[in-house]
Write a protein that holds these residues in place. Structure first.
Motif, PDB file in Angstrom:
ATOM      1  N   SER A   1     -39.964  36.209  -7.596  1.00  0.00           N
ATOM      2  CA  SER A   1     -40.699  35.664  -6.454  1.00  0.00           C
ATOM      3  C   SER A   1     -41.422  34.374  -6.829  1.00  0.00           C
ATOM      4  O   SER A   1     -41.612  34.054  -8.003  1.00  0.00           O
ATOM      5  CB  SER A   1     -41.708  36.687  -5.946  1.00  0.00           C
ATOM      6  OG  SER A   1     -42.667  36.996  -6.944  1.00  0.00           O
ATOM      7  N   ASN A   2     -41.828  33.650  -5.808  1.00  0.00           N
ATOM      8  CA  ASN A   2     -42.561  32.392  -5.953  1.00  0.00           C
ATOM      9  C   ASN A   2     -43.984  32.636  -5.468  1.00  0.00           C
ATOM     10  O   ASN A   2     -44.205  32.930  -4.293  1.00  0.00           O
ATOM     11  CB  ASN A   2     -41.867  31.309  -5.106  1.00  0.00           C
ATOM     12  CG  ASN A   2     -42.467  29.939  -5.308  1.00  0.00           C
ATOM     13  OD1 ASN A   2     -42.853  29.573  -6.408  1.00  0.00           O
ATOM     14  ND2 ASN A   2     -42.536  29.156  -4.232  1.00  0.00           N
ATOM     15  N   LEU A   3     -44.981  32.546  -6.369  1.00  0.00           N
ATOM     16  CA  LEU A   3     -46.344  32.951  -6.048  1.00  0.00           C
ATOM     17  C   LEU A   3     -47.336  31.812  -6.204  1.00  0.00           C
ATOM     18  O   LEU A   3     -47.193  30.962  -7.105  1.00  0.00           O
ATOM     19  CB  LEU A   3     -46.786  34.097  -6.963  1.00  0.00           C
ATOM     20  CG  LEU A   3     -45.952  35.375  -6.952  1.00  0.00           C
ATOM     21  CD1 LEU A   3     -46.488  36.336  -7.995  1.00  0.00           C
ATOM     22  CD2 LEU A   3     -45.947  36.011  -5.573  1.00  0.00           C
ATOM     23  N   GLU A   4     -48.351  31.817  -5.344  1.00  0.00           N
ATOM     24  CA  GLU A   4     -49.510  30.968  -5.561  1.00  0.00           C
ATOM     25  C   GLU A   4     -50.340  31.571  -6.688  1.00  0.00           C
ATOM     26  O   GLU A   4     -50.214  32.754  -7.008  1.00  0.00           O
ATOM     27  CB  GLU A   4     -50.354  30.887  -4.290  1.00  0.00           C
ATOM     28  CG  GLU A   4     -50.909  32.247  -3.860  1.00  0.00           C
ATOM     29  CD  GLU A   4     -51.749  32.176  -2.603  1.00  0.00           C
ATOM     30  OE1 GLU A   4     -52.177  31.079  -2.231  1.00  0.00           O
ATOM     31  OE2 GLU A   4     -51.986  33.244  -1.990  1.00  0.00           O
ATOM     32  N   VAL A   5     -51.221  30.765  -7.313  1.00  0.00           N
ATOM     33  CA  VAL A   5     -52.111  31.269  -8.352  1.00  0.00           C
ATOM     34  C   VAL A   5     -53.466  31.541  -7.741  1.00  0.00           C
ATOM     35  O   VAL A   5     -54.239  30.625  -7.451  1.00  0.00           O
ATOM     36  CB  VAL A   5     -52.209  30.277  -9.526  1.00  0.00           C
ATOM     37  CG1 VAL A   5     -53.290  30.710 -10.504  1.00  0.00           C
ATOM     38  CG2 VAL A   5     -50.867  30.167 -10.239  1.00  0.00           C
ATOM     39  N   ARG A   6     -53.739  32.814  -7.504  1.00  0.00           N
ATOM     40  CA  ARG A   6     -55.023  33.300  -7.005  1.00  0.00           C
ATOM     41  C   ARG A   6     -55.012  34.817  -7.122  1.00  0.00           C
ATOM     42  O   ARG A   6     -53.958  35.435  -7.322  1.00  0.00           O
ATOM     43  CB  ARG A   6     -55.293  32.884  -5.563  1.00  0.00           C
ATOM     44  CG  ARG A   6     -54.284  33.325  -4.557  1.00  0.00           C
ATOM     45  CD  ARG A   6     -54.840  33.404  -3.149  1.00  0.00           C
ATOM     46  NE  ARG A   6     -55.098  34.790  -2.763  1.00  0.00           N
ATOM     47  CZ  ARG A   6     -55.560  35.150  -1.578  1.00  0.00           C
ATOM     48  NH1 ARG A   6     -55.852  34.217  -0.671  1.00  0.00           N
ATOM     49  NH2 ARG A   6     -55.741  36.418  -1.276  1.00  0.00           N
ATOM     50  N   ASP A   7     -56.195  35.393  -7.025  1.00  0.00           N
ATOM     51  CA  ASP A   7     -56.282  36.841  -7.042  1.00  0.00           C
ATOM     52  C   ASP A   7     -55.554  37.405  -5.820  1.00  0.00           C
ATOM     53  O   ASP A   7     -55.667  36.860  -4.717  1.00  0.00           O
ATOM     54  CB  ASP A   7     -57.757  37.249  -7.025  1.00  0.00           C
ATOM     55  CG  ASP A   7     -57.948  38.734  -7.268  1.00  0.00           C
ATOM     56  OD1 ASP A   7     -57.022  39.368  -7.812  1.00  0.00           O
ATOM     57  OD2 ASP A   7     -59.018  39.253  -6.916  1.00  0.00           O
ATOM     58  N   GLN A   8     -54.761  38.506  -6.060  1.00  0.00           N
ATOM     59  CA  GLN A   8     -53.940  39.095  -5.009  1.00  0.00           C
ATOM     60  C   GLN A   8     -53.068  38.011  -4.353  1.00  0.00           C
ATOM     61  O   GLN A   8     -53.153  37.710  -3.171  1.00  0.00           O
ATOM     62  CB  GLN A   8     -54.795  39.824  -3.978  1.00  0.00           C
ATOM     63  CG  GLN A   8     -55.594  40.984  -4.568  1.00  0.00           C
ATOM     64  CD  GLN A   8     -56.459  41.708  -3.561  1.00  0.00           C
ATOM     65  OE1 GLN A   8     -56.359  41.479  -2.353  1.00  0.00           O
ATOM     66  NE2 GLN A   8     -57.329  42.590  -4.039  1.00  0.00           N
ATOM     67  N   ALA A   9     -52.238  37.428  -5.183  1.00  0.00           N
ATOM     68  CA  ALA A   9     -51.439  36.264  -4.792  1.00  0.00           C
ATOM     69  C   ALA A   9     -50.491  36.576  -3.639  1.00  0.00           C
ATOM     70  O   ALA A   9     -50.059  37.714  -3.438  1.00  0.00           O
ATOM     71  CB  ALA A   9     -50.644  35.762  -5.988  1.00  0.00           C
ATOM     72  N   ARG A  10     -50.152  35.511  -2.882  1.00  0.00           N
ATOM     73  CA  ARG A  10     -49.208  35.615  -1.783  1.00  0.00           C
ATOM     74  C   ARG A  10     -47.922  34.871  -2.126  1.00  0.00           C
ATOM     75  O   ARG A  10     -47.935  33.901  -2.888  1.00  0.00           O
ATOM     76  CB  ARG A  10     -49.827  35.045  -0.506  1.00  0.00           C
ATOM     77  CG  ARG A  10     -51.018  35.847   0.004  1.00  0.00           C
ATOM     78  CD  ARG A  10     -51.826  35.097   1.031  1.00  0.00           C
ATOM     79  NE  ARG A  10     -52.504  33.943   0.453  1.00  0.00           N
ATOM     80  CZ  ARG A  10     -53.299  33.122   1.152  1.00  0.00           C
ATOM     81  NH1 ARG A  10     -53.475  33.321   2.446  1.00  0.00           N
ATOM     82  NH2 ARG A  10     -53.884  32.103   0.551  1.00  0.00           N
ATOM     83  N   ARG A  11     -46.835  35.333  -1.538  1.00  0.00           N
ATOM     84  CA  ARG A  11     -45.532  34.725  -1.771  1.00  0.00           C
ATOM     85  C   ARG A  11     -45.403  33.405  -1.001  1.00  0.00           C
ATOM     86  O   ARG A  11     -45.920  33.269   0.110  1.00  0.00           O
ATOM     87  CB  ARG A  11     -44.419  35.676  -1.344  1.00  0.00           C
ATOM     88  CG  ARG A  11     -44.216  36.847  -2.298  1.00  0.00           C
ATOM     89  CD  ARG A  11     -43.301  37.914  -1.711  1.00  0.00           C
ATOM     90  NE  ARG A  11     -43.965  38.643  -0.631  1.00  0.00           N
ATOM     91  CZ  ARG A  11     -43.566  38.645   0.627  1.00  0.00           C
ATOM     92  NH1 ARG A  11     -42.494  37.936   0.986  1.00  0.00           N
ATOM     93  NH2 ARG A  11     -44.221  39.334   1.546  1.00  0.00           N
ATOM     94  N   LEU A  12     -44.694  32.486  -1.607  1.00  0.00           N
ATOM     95  CA  LEU A  12     -44.483  31.174  -1.008  1.00  0.00           C
ATOM     96  C   LEU A  12     -42.997  30.914  -0.804  1.00  0.00           C
ATOM     97  O   LEU A  12     -42.184  31.157  -1.709  1.00  0.00           O
ATOM     98  CB  LEU A  12     -45.055  30.075  -1.910  1.00  0.00           C
ATOM     99  CG  LEU A  12     -46.560  30.129  -2.202  1.00  0.00           C
ATOM    100  CD1 LEU A  12     -46.914  29.086  -3.257  1.00  0.00           C
ATOM    101  CD2 LEU A  12     -47.359  29.904  -0.932  1.00  0.00           C
ATOM    102  N   ASP A  13     -42.664  30.433   0.369  1.00  0.00           N
ATOM    103  CA  ASP A  13     -41.307  29.957   0.619  1.00  0.00           C
ATOM    104  C   ASP A  13     -41.250  28.453   0.367  1.00  0.00           C
ATOM    105  O   ASP A  13     -42.233  27.728   0.570  1.00  0.00           O
ATOM    106  CB  ASP A  13     -40.882  30.238   2.055  1.00  0.00           C
ATOM    107  CG  ASP A  13     -40.199  31.585   2.193  1.00  0.00           C
ATOM    108  OD1 ASP A  13     -39.511  31.990   1.239  1.00  0.00           O
ATOM    109  OD2 ASP A  13     -40.370  32.235   3.247  1.00  0.00           O
ATOM    110  N   ILE A  14     -40.090  27.998  -0.083  1.00  0.00           N
ATOM    111  CA  ILE A  14     -39.815  26.566  -0.207  1.00  0.00           C
ATOM    112  C   ILE A  14     -38.696  26.255   0.786  1.00  0.00           C
ATOM    113  O   ILE A  14     -37.588  26.812   0.677  1.00  0.00           O
ATOM    114  CB  ILE A  14     -39.411  26.196  -1.641  1.00  0.00           C
ATOM    115  CG1 ILE A  14     -40.553  26.504  -2.613  1.00  0.00           C
ATOM    116  CG2 ILE A  14     -39.016  24.725  -1.726  1.00  0.00           C
ATOM    117  CD1 ILE A  14     -40.209  26.253  -4.068  1.00  0.00           C
ATOM    118  N   VAL A  15     -39.016  25.419   1.754  1.00  0.00           N
ATOM    119  CA  VAL A  15     -38.073  25.146   2.849  1.00  0.00           C
ATOM    120  C   VAL A  15     -37.647  23.688   2.831  1.00  0.00           C
ATOM    121  O   VAL A  15     -38.406  22.796   2.426  1.00  0.00           O
ATOM    122  CB  VAL A  15     -38.697  25.492   4.213  1.00  0.00           C
ATOM    123  CG1 VAL A  15     -39.041  26.978   4.276  1.00  0.00           C
ATOM    124  CG2 VAL A  15     -39.946  24.652   4.481  1.00  0.00           C
ATOM    125  N   ALA A  16     -36.419  23.459   3.246  1.00  0.00           N
ATOM    126  CA  ALA A  16     -35.890  22.094   3.399  1.00  0.00           C
ATOM    127  C   ALA A  16     -36.075  21.670   4.850  1.00  0.00           C
ATOM    128  O   ALA A  16     -35.740  22.414   5.774  1.00  0.00           O
ATOM    129  CB  ALA A  16     -34.416  22.057   3.015  1.00  0.00           C
TER     130      ALA A  16
END
Length: 832
Positions: free
Chosen positions: A450-465
């Motif tokens: 997965s692609n995650l932000e750096v923070r407590d209880q991180a959330r997933r990040l999408d990379i879109v074109a």
């Protein structure tokens, strides 16, 4: 009678001596004088043996000691034992233990026993650490820990030692206890134990626990939930005793992993903006429940299961006099378990969010011709993520969402015949034994990155074109997943173990005893490993499914057998009742584990995996008086022909690269433990370990810029092992012994996260608090505080960044696993 507190290896027990007994003394907290303390671990024989007479290093923790220390995991118990380096930062299970320079993780060279029989033949079986199969509660009455020495004669896979957890037994009268514990991290726990005679020699015990909490590193959901129940039935008869014990564990525990860190202006470990290093975790509600694409359809992933254990073990123990002076001792256990491990493994290197976009832009624009740029979106909400300022750090990290299923069935039996006899006026206490273990297990592993932000209880990040109008025309990720199927393994293995051993404790004179023993062991295993292939699932509009690793349906067979001989020779000279010296030499071997062949078909065909010879020499002093106890052991250990694996995650391909090296290690050291008790009102105990753990040889070849480059790390300090470990416990007693306060202080010197010694893990000191008030003969209140100064103490780096050469060395932001932040627990115990 006079009661005084005795601390052994940093935990308290109560000793009995002549004098007046204070009115608040409790029989439940008493133990016999340590001079007369008997031991059963690390030996086999018909005669009783006192600890002070042992010809090897052994530490004992009785019921009162365990109650005061109040450990919440198996690994925490080991902290009271000198010579053990314990990484208890992984939670209640799945921790690592090393002793005397052992260069292997988990419990692969240290055996956990229950009532003298190993709870899992191979404690280091891939992704099935022995501590996942054990829970500490009030049904355990005593612990004995042997370091090195004869441990490998009486147990398999134990050159580093054996830790034996001995269960409570029913006495002559009915007794029991109930205990309630609460913690400031949402923890609620209930323990109980009851034992009673049933008549005609029969006795019954029953006990267990149940608890629920989010953990000190809270993911925003309950991650530790479940418990254990144990029922014991025993009978004493004229010629012996029989014990039947049934245990069932149904429990989930969270697996804590490295977290993002940086350095402060003093170059000390510090938290990244937006992330608390003492309490934070990347795991959170956003990445708890997911569905992964796979060849055979969607795969449901639940991070909330953590290490999910369902285990039943039935133990039968028999002690029987069979005539002509011989005694038969047999312990057998059948265990069946279904253990699932789900975890979020931060991996690769921490990157700036902008840097990650830049590295993926060319690939995305080539895949989607109508795109002019790529951007971040939150996977669950679709909201924009600002790569420059998000969370005050603008950082991202990859997170491997990994699931491993390892169902195991195992039968283990240890049969001994023991007898004493006199020869030429000298006593021999001999034992002959046969050990067998038959087990089979499956190994299924699957992962998505997965692609995650750096923070407590991180959330997933999408990379879109996106196109020129800002519309989405394609996705690099899907639902925050960079790559589906980034890891796959499937194996099934059957193993059989046979061992024959013998020992003789020869009382040469009234003061001198010579001990000798041998063990001949063989392991044979068969099985198969499925082949792998990479496929494109053909899902339009995303790149996440383009390289899914899956099985081929073709299996490579495994058929291996190994054998080895271990032997030991020791001597003890008892100068007087409470003073003795000993020396011992042990030549043993660690046989290959079946798990070394389960990773890939290529591993199944390897011919270079061999047994690991281990040589150990030790000498010690044991001195017990009314005023102090002192145990000192000097040792040297040598491991030869060790195979090391390094699985490095490549963020560019979202896959692992495996490196293999062989080496030898040597460790010289000194272990000290003891207690000074000048008066009843206070005492100081301690456990000190000094060692020089180093690689005598360590060579491997890696490709650098297309050129084969040889790396040689001979002379470097062993990975993650400190040279100095100190545990001191000053303690005071109030109200005639009714109240006791302890302040355990632990110090660990600098370690390294990699073999190259390129990433150091700073020294640290941690201060804890233990307090107990015996309100009455039946009621007691206790308080435990952990890491009172909230220090950031690093126990390991990020293994997935490289354990040979760390990819995090010198980085401003890096991943490492610290100890837990400050926490408090309070307990109320009522005895009846």
């Amino acid at each position: 009678m006079r009661l005084s507190f005795v601390l052994l290896s940093g935990v308290a027990v109560m000793a009995v001596s002549a004098g007046a007994s204070p009115s608040h003394a409790q029989p439940a907290d008493r133990a016999d004088s340590k001079v007369d303390e008997l031991i059963v671990t690390g030996r086999a024989g018909a005669l009783d043996r006192r600890r002070v007479e042992a010809s090897y290093a052994i530490t004992t923790l009785d019921e009162a000691a365990l109650r005061l220390q109040a450990p919440m995991s198996t690994a925490e118990v080991f902290k009271a034992i000198p010579g053990f380096w314990v990484e208890a930062s992984g939670g209640e299970a799945s921790n690592n233990v090393r002793t005397r320079g052992i260069p292997t993780d988990g419990y692969s060279s240290v055996t956990i026993q229950e009532d003298g029989l190993t709870i899992q033949h191979d404690g280091g079986l891939g992704w099935l650490n022995a501590d996942q199969s054990f829970r500490l509660d009030e049904t355990i009455g005593r612990v004995e820990a042997v370091r090195g020495g004869p441990a490998s004669i009486f147990a398999s896979n134990s050159p580093g030692g054996t830790v034996n957890f001995i269960t409570r037994k029913a006495g002559d009268t009915a007794e029991g206890l109930v205990k309630g514990t609460v913690g400031d991290y949402g923890m609620y726990r209930a323990d109980f134990w009851y034992g009673a005679p049933l008549g005609d020699g029969w006795g019954l015990t029953v006990g267990g626990f149940y608890r629920s909490d989010e953990g000190v590193r809270s993911p925003g959901f309950t991650q530790n939930k479940g418990g254990q129940i144990r029922v014991g039935l025993s009978r004493e008869f004229e010629t012996g005793r029989i014990d039947i014990n049934v245990k069932h564990i149904d429990d989930n525990v969270g697996f804590l992993l490295p977290v993002p860190l940086t350095f402060n202006d003093k170059q000390e470990p510090a938290g990244v903006p937006g992330f608390n290093p003492n309490y934070g975790t990347l795991a959170g509600p956003d990445n708890r429940l997911l569905s992964f694409r796979n060849v055979n359809g969607p795969f449901a992933f639940d991070l909330g299961k953590g290490t999910d254990v369902s285990l039943t073990a039935i133990t039968l123990k028999l002690d029987l006099e069979i005539g002509a002076g011989w005694k038969l001792q047999n312990t057998g256990r059948y265990r069946t378990s279904d253990i699932l491990r789900n975890g979020l493994f931060p991996t690769g290197n921490i990157e700036t969010a902008t840097g990650r976009l830049n590295s993926l832009r060319a690939q995305a624009l080539a895949a989607y011709p109508g795109a002019v740029d790529i951007q971040y979106r939150y996977a669950t909400s679709g909201a924009a993520f600002d790569p420059a300022t998000a969370n005050g750090n603008g950082l991202v990290v990859s997170g491997n969402l990994l699931t491993v299923s390892v169902p195991l069935k195992e039968f283990t039996n240890d049969l001994r015949l023991v007898r004493t006899f006199d020869l030429a006026g000298q006593t021999h206490d001999v034992a002959f034994g046969v050990y067998v273990s038959d087990f089979n297990y499956d190994y299924d592993r699957f992962m998505a990155t997965s692609n995650l932000e750096v923070r407590d209880q991180a959330r997933r990040l999408d990379i879109v074109a996106v196109n020129a109008a800002g519309g989405i025309v394609g996705r690099v990720t899907e639902n925050g997943i960079l790559r589906y199927g980034s890891l796959f393994d499937n194996a099934a293995i059957d193993a059989r173990v046979y061992a024959f051993y013998g020992s003789d404790e020869w009382q040469v004179t009234s003061r001198l005893r010579v001990d000798a023993g041998f063990r001949q062991e063989e392991i044979a295993f068969t099985g198969s490993v499925e082949g792998k292939q990479t496929v494109d699932l053909g899902i339009a509009g995303t790149l996440a499914d383009n390289q899914v690793i899956t099985g081929t349906g073709a299996f490579t067979p495994i058929d291996r057998s190994y054998s080895g001989l271990s032997w030991t020779l020791g001597a003890n000279y008892q100068i007087q009742s409470g003073l003795g010296v000993f020396g011992r030499y042990t030549d043993t071997v660690r046989l290959p584990s079946p798990s070394e062949f389960q990773g890939s078909p290529g591993d199944a065909l390897r011919t270079d995996i061999k047994k690991t010879p281990v040589k150990m020499i030790e000498a010690g002093l044991k001195w017990q008086t009314d005023a102090f106890d002192l145990y000192a052991t000097a040792f040297e250990t040598r491991f030869e022909n060790i195979r090391f694996n390094d699985n490095v995650f490549n963020p560019a391909t979202n896959s692992f690269t495996t490196r293999v090296a062989y080496g030898e290690t040597q460790t010289r050291g000194l272990e000290l433990e003891g207690v000074l008790r000048p008066m009843d009102s206070w005492d100081v105990s301690g456990a000190v370990s000094w060692q020089n753990p180093e690689y005598e040889s360590f060579r491997f070849t890696e490709i650098v810029g297309g050129v084969a480059t040889v790396r040689n790390f001979a002379g470097n300090q062993l990975i993650r092992v400190p040279k100095v470990g100190v545990r001191l416990v000053p303690a005071v007693n109030f109200l005639e012994g009714a109240v006791r306060l302890e302040l355990p202080v632990e110090y660990y010197s600098k370690r390294y996260a990699d073999v190259a010694n390129s990433q150091s893990l700073a020294e640290y000191t941690v201060i804890n608090l233990n307090a107990r008030w015996n309100v009455s003969d039946r009621l007691a209140v206790s308080l435990a505080g952990v890491n009172l100064t909230n220090v950031i103490g690093l126990t390991e780096g990020n293994p997935r960044a490289g354990q040979f050469i760390s990819g995090d060395a010198g980085a401003r932001y890096y991943l490492a696993r610290p100890i837990l932040g400050t926490s408090w627990r309070a307990a109320l115990t009522y005895r009846f």
